[in-house]
Design an enzyme around this catalytic site. Structure first.
Site, mmCIF file in Angstrom:
data_model
loop_
_atom_site.group_PDB
_atom_site.id
_atom_site.type_symbol
_atom_site.label_atom_id
_atom_site.label_comp_id
_atom_site.label_asym_id
_atom_site.label_seq_id
_atom_site.Cartn_x
_atom_site.Cartn_y
_atom_site.Cartn_z
ATOM 1 N N PRO A 1 -32.657 5.595 63.806
ATOM 2 C CA PRO A 1 -31.643 4.875 64.380
ATOM 3 C C PRO A 1 -32.188 3.745 65.114
ATOM 4 C CG PRO A 1 -30.977 7.061 64.579
ATOM 5 C CD PRO A 1 -32.481 6.933 64.136
ATOM 6 N N GLU B 1 -33.340 15.651 65.952
ATOM 7 C CA GLU B 1 -33.348 14.503 67.060
ATOM 8 C C GLU B 1 -34.248 13.389 66.604
ATOM 9 O OE1 GLU B 1 -29.818 15.799 67.863
ATOM 10 O OE2 GLU B 1 -30.501 13.862 68.906
ATOM 11 N N ARG C 1 -34.342 -1.400 42.543
ATOM 12 C CA ARG C 1 -33.571 -2.371 41.513
ATOM 13 C C ARG C 1 -34.310 -3.790 41.476
ATOM 14 N NH1 ARG C 1 -28.259 -2.057 40.834
ATOM 15 N NH2 ARG C 1 -28.035 -4.068 41.085
ATOM 16 N N ASP D 1 -27.787 -11.587 40.592
ATOM 17 C CA ASP D 1 -27.911 -11.171 42.081
ATOM 18 C C ASP D 1 -28.602 -12.184 42.734
ATOM 19 O OD1 ASP D 1 -28.298 -7.592 41.862
ATOM 20 O OD2 ASP D 1 -26.452 -9.106 41.574
HETATM 21 O O1 LIG Z 1 -32.291 10.011 61.245
HETATM 22 C C1 LIG Z 1 -31.102 9.486 60.920
HETATM 23 N N1 LIG Z 1 -30.193 9.861 61.725
HETATM 24 C C2 LIG Z 1 -30.136 11.136 62.179
HETATM 25 C C3 LIG Z 1 -30.040 11.036 63.933
HETATM 26 C C4 LIG Z 1 -28.917 10.615 64.589
HETATM 27 C C5 LIG Z 1 -28.762 10.462 65.797
HETATM 28 C C6 LIG Z 1 -29.785 10.638 66.475
HETATM 29 C C7 LIG Z 1 -29.874 10.583 67.993
HETATM 30 N N2 LIG Z 1 -28.864 11.086 68.864
HETATM 31 C C8 LIG Z 1 -28.890 10.710 70.070
HETATM 32 C C9 LIG Z 1 -28.949 9.579 70.715
HETATM 33 N N3 LIG Z 1 -28.479 8.450 70.002
HETATM 34 C C10 LIG Z 1 -28.495 7.601 70.949
HETATM 35 C C11 LIG Z 1 -28.916 7.893 72.107
HETATM 36 N N4 LIG Z 1 -29.273 9.346 71.864
HETATM 37 C C12 LIG Z 1 -31.079 11.181 66.038
HETATM 38 C C13 LIG Z 1 -31.022 11.528 64.353
HETATM 39 C C14 LIG Z 1 -31.191 7.843 60.747
HETATM 40 C C15 LIG Z 1 -32.282 7.497 59.860
HETATM 41 S S1 LIG Z 1 -32.161 6.002 59.620
HETATM 42 C C16 LIG Z 1 -30.581 5.907 59.957
HETATM 43 N N5 LIG Z 1 -29.675 4.707 60.055
HETATM 44 C C17 LIG Z 1 -28.507 4.745 60.576
HETATM 45 N N6 LIG Z 1 -28.107 5.736 60.785
HETATM 46 C C18 LIG Z 1 -28.783 7.008 61.100
HETATM 47 O O2 LIG Z 1 -28.246 8.211 61.563
HETATM 48 C C19 LIG Z 1 -30.236 7.091 60.569
#
Ligand SMILES: O=C(NCc1ccc(CNCc2ncc[nH]2)cc1)c1csc2nc[nH]c(=O)c12
Length: 250
Positions: A93, A120, A158, A173
């Site tokens: 994230p 996490e 792709r 595309d």
């Molecule tokens: O591994 C992924 N997600 C699992 C995940 C979701 C939440 C947390 C952390 N949560 C606690 C927190 N957040 C903010 C502050 N504290 C850790 C891991 C993931 C990989 S790429 C991607 N792209 C879009 N969305 C996604 O979730 C992903």
């Protein structure tokens, strides 16, 4: 294209490899997809793959030794299979937001090792020492990195020559790149009184091409004006968009 995947749930990727465009590309060996599961490197009795966070708090992290063993094994295989050092991608994230430009860069970056996190996430020192690029697929919370990894792999695959059977759609595309797609129609000619636009039944291919480009430009202007900011229009496109705007002026 060679892609190594590090994941605790490799079976999730069957969704990618068992069918469709990517499935056929793997079958035709246009894409090599190999998997490493950190659990296979667990040495303790419980075969643990997660570990507690220093500083306490909720949730667990990926266990360092099993994760790194899997990354090293994938990286070594990449070099043996392609003679090139792979780019190691971590889906997180906190990563750079994936868009088509990013996909194009990844598709031409040589072999990839894609690390999908769970829990996490992973120890920051592993990010610093073993990860080259962090990527996110959007601002929404998922349960792990596997679906994001499949999105990245599908989008990149792709773009590999020979993966998309019908080359023209790939050309389409590129032709439309950066614009939203035009409306599409198929049989029957009338649905609940709604007809297919006449131009599409006219057989006039120049007019049809013009209509489609105008619709793409107009829809992009209406729904995603931000996409137009980063995309210069030539005189013809500018003219078509102005026509669309006049026709749709409220
Ligand atoms: O591994 C992924 N997600 C699992 C995940 C979701 C939440 C947390 C952390 N949560 C606690 C927190 N957040 C903010 C502050 N504290 C850790 C891991 C993931 C990989 S790429 C991607 N792209 C879009 N969305 C996604 O979730 C992903």
């Amino acid at each position: 294209m060679w892609i190594g995947v590090v994941s605790l749930f490799p079976e999730m990727f069957d969704a990618l490899t068992q069918q469709g465009v990517i499935g056929r590309a793997v079958e035709k060996q246009r894409i090599a997809l190999e998997f490493w599961n950190p659990r296979d490197y667990a040495t303790d009795r419980h075969r643990s793959v997660d570990d507690r966070p220093y500083g306490g708090g909720p949730g667990m992290l990926m266990k360092v030794d099993t994760l790194r063993a899997a990354i090293f094994a994938a990286r070594e295989r990449a070099q043996k299979a392609t003679g090139l050092v792979p780019t190691v991608i971590y889906l997180s994230p906190q990563g750079r937001k994936l868009d088509q430009q990013g996909v194009q860069a990844l598709a031409s970056a040589g072999p990839l090792v894609v690390v999908a996190g769970r829990y996490e996430g992973i120890d920051e020192r592993v990010v610093e020492s073993d990860i080259d690029e962090e990527w996110s697929i959007g601002d929404y919370v998922l349960s792990g990195g596997e679906l994001p990894a499949m999105v990245l792999i599908d989008a990149a695959a792709r773009l590999i020559p020979g993966v998309l059977g019908h080359q023209d759609s790939a050309v389409e595309d590129s032709f439309n790149d950066g614009l939203l797609d035009c409306p599409h129609y198929t049989r029957p000619e009338v649905i609940d009184g709604r007809q297919v636009p006449d131009v599409l039944l006219s057989g006039n291919h120049a007019a049809i091409k013009r209509w489609r480009l105008k619709q793409s430009l107009g829809r992009t202007w209406q729904r995603r004006p931000d996409l137009l900011e980063g995309r210069p229009l030539d005189a013809e496109q500018r003219k078509l968009l102005n026509e669309f705007i006049e026709e749709h002026a409220l």
